[in-house]
Write an enzyme that holds these catalytic residues in place. Structure first.
Site, PDB file in Angstrom:
ATOM      1  N   GLY A   1       1.666   4.189   1.013  1.00 14.11           N
ATOM      2  CA  GLY A   1       0.771   3.108   1.401  1.00 14.11           C
ATOM      3  C   GLY A   1       0.720   2.845   2.881  1.00 14.11           C
ATOM      4  O   GLY A   1       1.559   3.284   3.649  1.00 14.11           O
ATOM      5  N   ARG A   2      -0.332   2.148   3.241  1.00 17.65           N
ATOM      6  CA  ARG A   2      -0.523   1.624   4.582  1.00 17.65           C
ATOM      7  C   ARG A   2      -0.459   2.686   5.667  1.00 17.65           C
ATOM      8  O   ARG A   2       0.354   2.630   6.575  1.00 17.65           O
ATOM      9  CB  ARG A   2       0.438   0.484   4.834  1.00 17.65           C
ATOM     10  CG  ARG A   2       0.163  -0.623   3.827  1.00 17.65           C
ATOM     11  CD  ARG A   2       0.916  -1.866   4.056  1.00 17.65           C
ATOM     12  NE  ARG A   2       0.428  -2.865   3.093  1.00 17.65           N
ATOM     13  CZ  ARG A   2       0.979  -4.027   2.914  1.00 17.65           C
ATOM     14  NH1 ARG A   2       2.020  -4.387   3.610  1.00 17.65           N
ATOM     15  NH2 ARG A   2       0.474  -4.853   2.039  1.00 17.65           N
ATOM     16  N   GLY A   3      -1.372   3.606   5.553  1.00 14.87           N
ATOM     17  CA  GLY A   3      -1.433   4.698   6.517  1.00 14.87           C
ATOM     18  C   GLY A   3      -2.777   4.785   7.226  1.00 14.87           C
ATOM     19  O   GLY A   3      -3.396   5.823   7.155  1.00 14.87           O
TER      20      GLY A   3
END
Length: 191
Positions: free
Chosen positions: A58-60
């Protein structure tokens, strides 16, 4: 993990890096690191280009999240592989253009239904609108064995017209970017 902080991060380019998320301990117990990048500054202007994001969950990146702040982020020519959660997470304040990226086995290339503004190019009509607004060639993203995306907020194109780092960029096709990033991203590779 990268974090832009809350003050403005102006004219920042993050490029040619390998973000290898393999981890013994992970937020969702899948052996993949959850945080890659967090862009939350007031009036950030960031280009995230030609990076290899591998084995994350996540959160890339995660863009925005603070009411009253705006982040202008250009995600271009990155290669995402084996992302067991979401890659892009555009939240409140985000103005995100995603183009020419290659998503290979990514569960959720971009979080849907979030409050941020995002333009994720896939169709010929989205390409045409991008090219008309920015006055240059734009490139579609490629999704291989990945989830679907429906994020084409044209307000992003209007907002990015004033960003010379975006309008002056010459993106590669997603396929060319995947080949380039695998050969050139990482420590000790000088081009």
């Amino acid at each position: 993990m990268l974090n832009s902080g809350y003050d403005p991060a102006k004219a920042v380019t993050i490029s040619n890096n390998v973000f290898d998320g393999r981890a013994t301990y992970s937020a969702v117990c899948n052996g993949k690191h959850y945080w890659v990048a967090l862009f939350t500054g007031t009036s950030d202007t960031i280009t995230f280009a030609q990076n290899y994001v591998y084995m994350t969950s996540g959160r890339g990146p995660h863009v925005g999240g603070t009411s009253g702040y705006t982040q202008y982020v250009h995600l271009v020519n990155n290669y995402y592989v084996s992302v067991g959660g979401h890659a892009i997470d555009s939240q409140v304040g985000a103005v995100t253009l995603a183009e020419g990226n290659y998503f290979n086995t990514v569960t959720t290339p971009s979080v849907s239904g979030s409050a941020g503004n995002e333009y994720f190019i896939q169709s010929s009509s989205e390409l045409s609108a991008c090219q008309s607004a920015l006055g240059r060639t734009c490139q579609a993203n490629t999704l291989l064995s990945s989830g679907s995306v429906s994020r084409a907020n044209t307000a992003v194109l209007t907002a990015l017209k004033a960003q010379s780092a975006v309008t002056g960029y010459s993106p590669m096709t997603a396929s060319a970017a995947a080949t380039y990033v695998q050969a050139n991203a990482g420590v000790g590779k000088i081009n």
